[in-house]
Enzyme design. Structure first.
Site, PDB file in Angstrom:
ATOM      1  N   ASP A  13       0.812  -1.218   0.000  1.00 24.22           N
ATOM      2  CA  ASP A  13       0.000   0.000   0.000  1.00 24.22           C
ATOM      3  C   ASP A  13       0.847   1.271   0.000  1.00 24.22           C
ATOM      4  O   ASP A  13       0.447   2.296   0.532  1.00 24.22           O
ATOM      5  CB  ASP A  13      -0.965   0.028   1.203  1.00 24.22           C
ATOM      6  N   LYS A  16       2.231   1.993  -5.202  1.00 25.96           N
ATOM      7  CA  LYS A  16       2.949   1.469  -6.375  1.00 25.96           C
ATOM      8  C   LYS A  16       2.167   1.697  -7.666  1.00 25.96           C
ATOM      9  O   LYS A  16       2.747   1.988  -8.705  1.00 25.96           O
ATOM     10  CB  LYS A  16       3.209  -0.039  -6.212  1.00 25.96           C
ATOM     11  N   GLY A  40      -4.199  -4.259  -4.561  1.00 32.85           N
ATOM     12  CA  GLY A  40      -5.167  -3.244  -4.995  1.00 32.85           C
ATOM     13  C   GLY A  40      -4.373  -2.020  -5.406  1.00 32.85           C
ATOM     14  O   GLY A  40      -3.977  -1.224  -4.563  1.00 32.85           O
ATOM     15  N   HIS A  41      -4.076  -1.909  -6.693  1.00 33.88           N
ATOM     16  CA  HIS A  41      -3.242  -0.797  -7.172  1.00 33.88           C
ATOM     17  C   HIS A  41      -4.132   0.307  -7.742  1.00 33.88           C
ATOM     18  O   HIS A  41      -4.815   0.101  -8.743  1.00 33.88           O
ATOM     19  CB  HIS A  41      -2.231  -1.303  -8.201  1.00 33.88           C
ATOM     20  N   GLN A 228       2.124  -6.073  -3.056  1.00 31.42           N
ATOM     21  CA  GLN A 228       2.415  -6.115  -1.610  1.00 31.42           C
ATOM     22  C   GLN A 228       3.728  -5.364  -1.319  1.00 31.42           C
ATOM     23  O   GLN A 228       4.020  -4.410  -2.004  1.00 31.42           O
ATOM     24  CB  GLN A 228       2.477  -7.565  -1.094  1.00 31.42           C
TER      25      GLN A 228
HETATM   26  P1  IMP Z   1      -2.748 -12.744   1.768  1.00 34.76           P
HETATM   27  O1  IMP Z   1      -1.745 -12.215   0.799  1.00 34.76           O
HETATM   28  O2  IMP Z   1      -4.176 -12.437   1.386  1.00 34.76           O
HETATM   29  O3  IMP Z   1      -2.533 -14.186   2.091  1.00 34.76           O
HETATM   30  O4  IMP Z   1      -2.530 -11.967   3.170  1.00 34.76           O
HETATM   31  C1  IMP Z   1      -1.332 -12.107   3.930  1.00 34.76           C
HETATM   32  C2  IMP Z   1      -0.949 -10.762   4.569  1.00 34.76           C
HETATM   33  O5  IMP Z   1      -0.550  -9.861   3.545  1.00 34.76           O
HETATM   34  C3  IMP Z   1      -2.085 -10.069   5.313  1.00 34.76           C
HETATM   35  O6  IMP Z   1      -1.546  -9.358   6.399  1.00 34.76           O
HETATM   36  C4  IMP Z   1      -2.629  -9.087   4.289  1.00 34.76           C
HETATM   37  O7  IMP Z   1      -3.276  -7.994   4.889  1.00 34.76           O
HETATM   38  C5  IMP Z   1      -1.345  -8.673   3.607  1.00 34.76           C
HETATM   39  N1  IMP Z   1      -1.563  -8.224   2.229  1.00 34.76           N
HETATM   40  C6  IMP Z   1      -1.824  -8.979   1.156  1.00 34.76           C
HETATM   41  N2  IMP Z   1      -1.936  -8.227   0.050  1.00 34.76           N
HETATM   42  C7  IMP Z   1      -1.714  -6.966   0.445  1.00 34.76           C
HETATM   43  C8  IMP Z   1      -1.659  -5.723  -0.253  1.00 34.76           C
HETATM   44  O8  IMP Z   1      -1.814  -5.631  -1.477  1.00 34.76           O
HETATM   45  N3  IMP Z   1      -1.396  -4.634   0.509  1.00 34.76           N
HETATM   46  C9  IMP Z   1      -1.161  -4.699   1.845  1.00 34.76           C
HETATM   47  N4  IMP Z   1      -1.203  -5.835   2.527  1.00 34.76           N
HETATM   48  C10 IMP Z   1      -1.469  -6.960   1.841  1.00 34.76           C
END
Ligand code: IMP
Length: 431
Positions: A13, A16, A40-41, A228
């Site tokens: 977040d 990017k 979520g870009h 991420q």
């Molecule tokens: P997962 O990727 O859905 O398995 O989540 C694993 C961890 O990564 C959790 O803490 C999510 O909140 C975090 N996470 C996954 N995708 C994002 C992102 O795009 N932005 C911020 N945190 C993320």
């Protein structure tokens, strides 16, 4: 050869999407290398013919899609949810963005299945809640590494698809019934649904690694888009509170099938403060009015899940670590404007455990949960910055803050973002 990797240097977040959109103007190809629809870009397009600016949140399609000359690639390292992809393609087409002929999907990318989302949700009910996005990411990567995953290429052969799906659904249904005491999934419905995706996704499927390597040998410029952030990396992040892929720069090579020798530059996207969604250690978190203000002013709510993000001060200890493991040679600082009204701005420059100052960033949760941040305080500039277009026009206190970050990180400050729009991006002169 020219590949520039864009990585999130914190917990995701960082903005990017906006930076990739900005840089896409000067490249030929933008390629996503890991993660899935958990990302979520956000990209905001300038107003056309007096209309309001349009905002898009991309989950799978690379953020270069809004530049007509750019070809977008979804690499083999991505876990692809066909439902989310079709939805995203539909939304973009409806908005007049041409997709056909501009999107390539790796035949080696793994698919997210309905049972992955179901298992993701069930595991989150357990004692060790990670706070996932619920998009089935972890279970899909589990299948990939246990060699039972279903890949995009399998969509092309009906018999292979049916056989693999049947086998995986039988195993999952047994797990659901015997271990979790849940309803079983409807095998026939899922097979029919995925057969249908085959027809829709077919035109986009190709050997993207081959495509990218050929393009590179012809001198094309490629931007590798990470999702991420480095601190959520499954190998280098705050395990187990991480995602299941490698957002760090090394992931770009494996996730796209391009060699390390093709990489020219690694750009770290850094938010001017810190945020984290989901559980896990966060040393500079502000569980107080400061955190509330950062969340409110920064609009810190997840672009994918809408969850409120945890907020805190910039953490140079974790950022130095991030710069090192990613090989970041330039940083872009985003959301500077969010700090405009703060009287004091803190930056964490060290971690202490008791009287001991730690020499490096600890990635084990046990230590990280114990550390006490050591802060350096900067006085705020208390002036709006979002209409400023030149670095030298920023308030001198804002320049000092940014230059101090650059100096402490020992990495060149390249761009500064003072708002979500394309034009709110300032180039930074070299010191
Ligand atoms: P997962 O990727 O859905 O398995 O989540 C694993 C961890 O990564 C959790 O803490 C999510 O909140 C975090 N996470 C996954 N995708 C994002 C992102 O795009 N932005 C911020 N945190 C993320």
């Amino acid at each position: 050869m020219s590949v520039q990797i864009i990585v999130g240097a914190q917990w995701g977040d960082e903005g990017k999407g906006k930076i990739v959109d900005h840089l896409s103007e000067k490249v030929d190809i933008v390629a996503r290398y890991q993660g899935g629809a958990n990302a979520g870009h956000t990209v905001i397009l300038p107003p056309v013919r007096g209309q309001a600016p349009r905002q898009f949140v991309l989950h799978l399609i690379p953020s270069g899609i809004f530049h007509r000359h750019v070809l977008c690639v979804i690499g083999n390292g991505v876990v692809l949810d066909p439902v989310a992809l079709m939805d995203e393609i539909g939304q973009l087409q409806e908005a007049g963005i041409r997709i056909d002929g501009r999107l390539l999907i790796s035949h080696n990318a793994h698919l997210i299945m309905p049972y992955h989302k179901r298992l993701d949700a069930i595991r989150e009910e357990g004692a060790q809640k990670i706070g996932t996005t619920g998009r089935g990411i972890g279970p899909s990567y589990i299948d990939k590494y246990s060699r039972t995953g279903i890949r995009v290429v399998d969509l092309l052969d009906r018999d292979v698809l049916c056989a693999k799906l049947k086998q995986n659904l039988e195993t999952t249904n047994e797990l659901l019934k015997k271990v979790y005491d849940r309803d079983e999934l409807d095998v026939d419905r899922i097979i029919a649904e995925y057969e249908d995706f085959d027809k829709k996704i077919d035109p986009y499927i190709t050997d993207t690694a081959d495509y990218l390597n050929r393009a590179l040998s012809k001198g094309k410029a490629v931007l590798a888009e990470g999702a991420q952030g480095a601190l959520l990396d499954v190998d280098h992040g705050t395990y187990p509170f991480v995602t299941s892929s490698n957002p760090t720069s090394g992931g770009a090579c494996t996730g796209l099938g391009i060699p390390p020798t093709a990489i020219d530059s690694v750009v770290g996207v850094v938010k001017a403060y810190s945020t984290r969604v989901g559980n896990g250690p966060f040393p500079t978190e502000q569980l107080n009015e400061t955190g509330e203000r950062l969340r409110k002013i920064g609009g810190e709510f997840g672009a994918t899940t809408g969850r409120p993000r945890r907020c805190g001060w910039l953490d140079l200890v974790s950022l130095s670590y991030s710069c090192r493991i990613n090989g970041i040679d330039r940083i872009t600082v985003t959301k500077l404007d969010v700090l405009d009204s703060f009287d004091e701005i803190k930056v964490c420059t060290g971690y202490k455990v008791g009287n001991r100052v730690l020499a490096r960033f600890p990635t084990d949760v046990q230590t990280l949960e114990k550390v006490q941040p050591v802060y350096r305080t900067f006085s705020g500039w208390n002036e709006p910055t979002s209409d400023i277009r030149r670095f030298s026009d920023l308030p001198s206190k804002a320049q000092s803050y940014l230059r101090a970050v650059e100096r402490l990180l020992k990495v060149r400050l390249w761009l500064v973002s003072v708002g979500a729009r394309r034009d709110q991006t300032l180039s930074v002169p070299r010191r």
